[in-house]
Design a protein around this motif. Sequence first.
Motif, mmCIF file in Angstrom:
data_model
loop_
_atom_site.group_PDB
_atom_site.id
_atom_site.type_symbol
_atom_site.label_atom_id
_atom_site.label_comp_id
_atom_site.label_asym_id
_atom_site.label_seq_id
_atom_site.Cartn_x
_atom_site.Cartn_y
_atom_site.Cartn_z
ATOM 1 N N PRO A 72 77.293 -15.659 84.110
ATOM 2 C CA PRO A 72 76.368 -14.870 83.293
ATOM 3 C C PRO A 72 75.084 -15.614 82.903
ATOM 4 O O PRO A 72 74.121 -14.982 82.482
ATOM 5 C CB PRO A 72 77.198 -14.526 82.050
ATOM 6 C CG PRO A 72 78.614 -14.550 82.520
ATOM 7 C CD PRO A 72 78.646 -15.664 83.519
ATOM 8 N N PHE A 73 75.061 -16.934 83.049
ATOM 9 C CA PHE A 73 73.845 -17.686 82.751
ATOM 10 C C PHE A 73 72.778 -17.514 83.846
ATOM 11 O O PHE A 73 71.633 -17.912 83.652
ATOM 12 C CB PHE A 73 74.156 -19.188 82.645
ATOM 13 C CG PHE A 73 74.831 -19.605 81.375
ATOM 14 C CD1 PHE A 73 75.156 -18.695 80.381
ATOM 15 C CD2 PHE A 73 75.154 -20.940 81.163
ATOM 16 C CE1 PHE A 73 75.785 -19.095 79.210
ATOM 17 C CE2 PHE A 73 75.775 -21.360 80.000
ATOM 18 C CZ PHE A 73 76.094 -20.435 79.022
ATOM 19 N N TYR A 74 73.159 -16.939 84.996
ATOM 20 C CA TYR A 74 72.300 -17.007 86.172
ATOM 21 C C TYR A 74 71.859 -15.627 86.651
ATOM 22 O O TYR A 74 72.670 -14.704 86.775
ATOM 23 C CB TYR A 74 73.033 -17.710 87.325
ATOM 24 C CG TYR A 74 73.365 -19.150 87.034
ATOM 25 C CD1 TYR A 74 72.515 -20.186 87.384
ATOM 26 C CD2 TYR A 74 74.563 -19.473 86.385
ATOM 27 C CE1 TYR A 74 72.833 -21.511 87.106
ATOM 28 C CE2 TYR A 74 74.887 -20.795 86.103
ATOM 29 C CZ TYR A 74 74.023 -21.811 86.468
ATOM 30 O OH TYR A 74 74.344 -23.118 86.182
ATOM 31 N N VAL A 103 82.971 -19.532 77.019
ATOM 32 C CA VAL A 103 82.719 -20.313 75.803
ATOM 33 C C VAL A 103 81.592 -19.647 75.012
ATOM 34 O O VAL A 103 80.413 -19.793 75.330
ATOM 35 C CB VAL A 103 82.363 -21.774 76.137
ATOM 36 C CG1 VAL A 103 82.179 -22.568 74.833
ATOM 37 C CG2 VAL A 103 83.447 -22.409 77.004
ATOM 38 N N LYS A 104 81.961 -18.925 73.986
ATOM 39 C CA LYS A 104 80.969 -18.189 73.186
ATOM 40 C C LYS A 104 79.905 -19.110 72.605
ATOM 41 O O LYS A 104 78.712 -18.768 72.576
ATOM 42 C CB LYS A 104 81.682 -17.434 72.066
ATOM 43 C CG LYS A 104 80.753 -16.581 71.212
ATOM 44 C CD LYS A 104 81.525 -15.843 70.126
ATOM 45 C CE LYS A 104 80.583 -14.990 69.274
ATOM 46 N NZ LYS A 104 81.318 -14.291 68.185
ATOM 47 N N ALA A 105 80.306 -20.299 72.151
ATOM 48 C CA ALA A 105 79.360 -21.219 71.519
ATOM 49 C C ALA A 105 78.244 -21.624 72.476
ATOM 50 O O ALA A 105 77.109 -21.879 72.039
ATOM 51 C CB ALA A 105 80.093 -22.460 71.018
ATOM 52 N N PHE A 114 76.613 -12.977 73.755
ATOM 53 C CA PHE A 114 77.908 -13.204 74.422
ATOM 54 C C PHE A 114 78.510 -11.842 74.737
ATOM 55 O O PHE A 114 79.088 -11.178 73.869
ATOM 56 C CB PHE A 114 78.829 -14.010 73.515
ATOM 57 C CG PHE A 114 80.157 -14.363 74.147
ATOM 58 C CD1 PHE A 114 80.209 -15.145 75.281
ATOM 59 C CD2 PHE A 114 81.347 -13.904 73.595
ATOM 60 C CE1 PHE A 114 81.427 -15.484 75.868
ATOM 61 C CE2 PHE A 114 82.575 -14.233 74.164
ATOM 62 C CZ PHE A 114 82.610 -15.021 75.305
ATOM 63 N N PRO A 115 78.391 -11.382 75.988
ATOM 64 C CA PRO A 115 78.858 -10.036 76.308
ATOM 65 C C PRO A 115 80.383 -9.943 76.240
ATOM 66 O O PRO A 115 81.085 -10.954 76.362
ATOM 67 C CB PRO A 115 78.364 -9.820 77.747
ATOM 68 C CG PRO A 115 77.377 -10.921 78.005
ATOM 69 C CD PRO A 115 77.793 -12.052 77.143
ATOM 70 N N PRO A 116 80.890 -8.733 76.101
ATOM 71 C CA PRO A 116 82.340 -8.548 76.217
ATOM 72 C C PRO A 116 82.822 -8.976 77.603
ATOM 73 O O PRO A 116 82.034 -9.037 78.560
ATOM 74 C CB PRO A 116 82.529 -7.036 76.015
ATOM 75 C CG PRO A 116 81.270 -6.573 75.361
ATOM 76 C CD PRO A 116 80.181 -7.473 75.811
ATOM 77 N N ALA A 117 84.111 -9.263 77.699
ATOM 78 C CA ALA A 117 84.672 -9.732 78.967
ATOM 79 C C ALA A 117 84.359 -8.775 80.109
ATOM 80 O O ALA A 117 84.042 -9.207 81.230
ATOM 81 C CB ALA A 117 86.175 -9.917 78.826
ATOM 82 N N ARG A 118 84.426 -7.477 79.841
ATOM 83 C CA ARG A 118 84.167 -6.495 80.900
ATOM 84 C C ARG A 118 82.767 -6.665 81.478
ATOM 85 O O ARG A 118 82.583 -6.641 82.698
ATOM 86 C CB ARG A 118 84.336 -5.077 80.344
ATOM 87 C CG ARG A 118 83.953 -3.968 81.332
ATOM 88 C CD ARG A 118 84.093 -2.604 80.691
ATOM 89 N NE ARG A 118 83.330 -2.492 79.450
ATOM 90 C CZ ARG A 118 82.005 -2.286 79.412
ATOM 91 N NH1 ARG A 118 81.308 -2.174 80.531
ATOM 92 N NH2 ARG A 118 81.384 -2.194 78.245
#
Length: 294
Positions: A72-74, A103-105, A114-118
């Motif tokens: 998700p960072f990319y 890692v939410k932090a 921090f999106p939900p897992a889905r």
Amino acid sequence: MTGEKPFRFGVNMVVPDSRAAWVEKCRKVEDLGYDVLSAADHLGMAPPFPALVLAGEVTSRVKLNTFVLNTPFYNPVLLAREVTGTDQFTDGRLELGLGAGYVKAEFEAAGMPFPPARERVDHLERTITELKRLYADPEHKPAPVRPGGPPLLLGGRGDRVLGLAVEHADIIGFTGMTATADGATLAAAGPEEVDERVAFVRAKLGDREAQVEFNLLCQFVKVTNDRAAALAELQQTVGRLTAEELGELPVVLVGTAAQIADQLRARRERFGFSYFTILEPFLDEFAPVLEHLR
């Protein structure tokens, strides 16, 4: 059969250091006989792609792996450039490890929601699809060394991530971990829980299992002549499990080098794991085990 696959062993590098120290460690990984050198993707650690390019410059044999990217960072298009460029600069030695991020932090430190897992898994799926599209696009530069791109490792424990791994991955990374009762942290999974995750994957893989490696990230290694004492000491640190229960955890390796080699053979036979990744702090500790498995 999966259990008959040859062993491979990797080291996941997690300690950021100077250039000279990084080069020395990378050479040690290769000299000790490991097969794969991995760079973790967490804030406060070395940036994965530059780290692997440098590792490729100072080694000649080991594969080079991102273990695993917080996808998700990319942005997928920008990630494709990093992947194919690194693949070229390391002469095709790259293995691409992707994960959904957990890692939410780290998201908060990066100023990102921090999106939900889905949603995180949705982004992982889009990224895989976009990478494959760009690998196949003759106009995309730099081009990957192989037409289909570098081997893909997908790591996780949930149904959706493992389902994506079944569909797309060359290597399926099992975390060997499970959520605690509060759902906020991870704890080592027992053998029955790992059995269930492996059975879930095998049921979906079918005939493709012969072409896929199963990877396990090992969390603790102790080479010792007194296994009982070492497990008792670990139990004092962990607290949650008995020493006997700790000794049964797939991610824990304790005993003489020969005993640990037997433990790894047993994990290959039971779970199908043939590719094991060791954390950097255990780089030297685990090395004598390699001599029993070559």
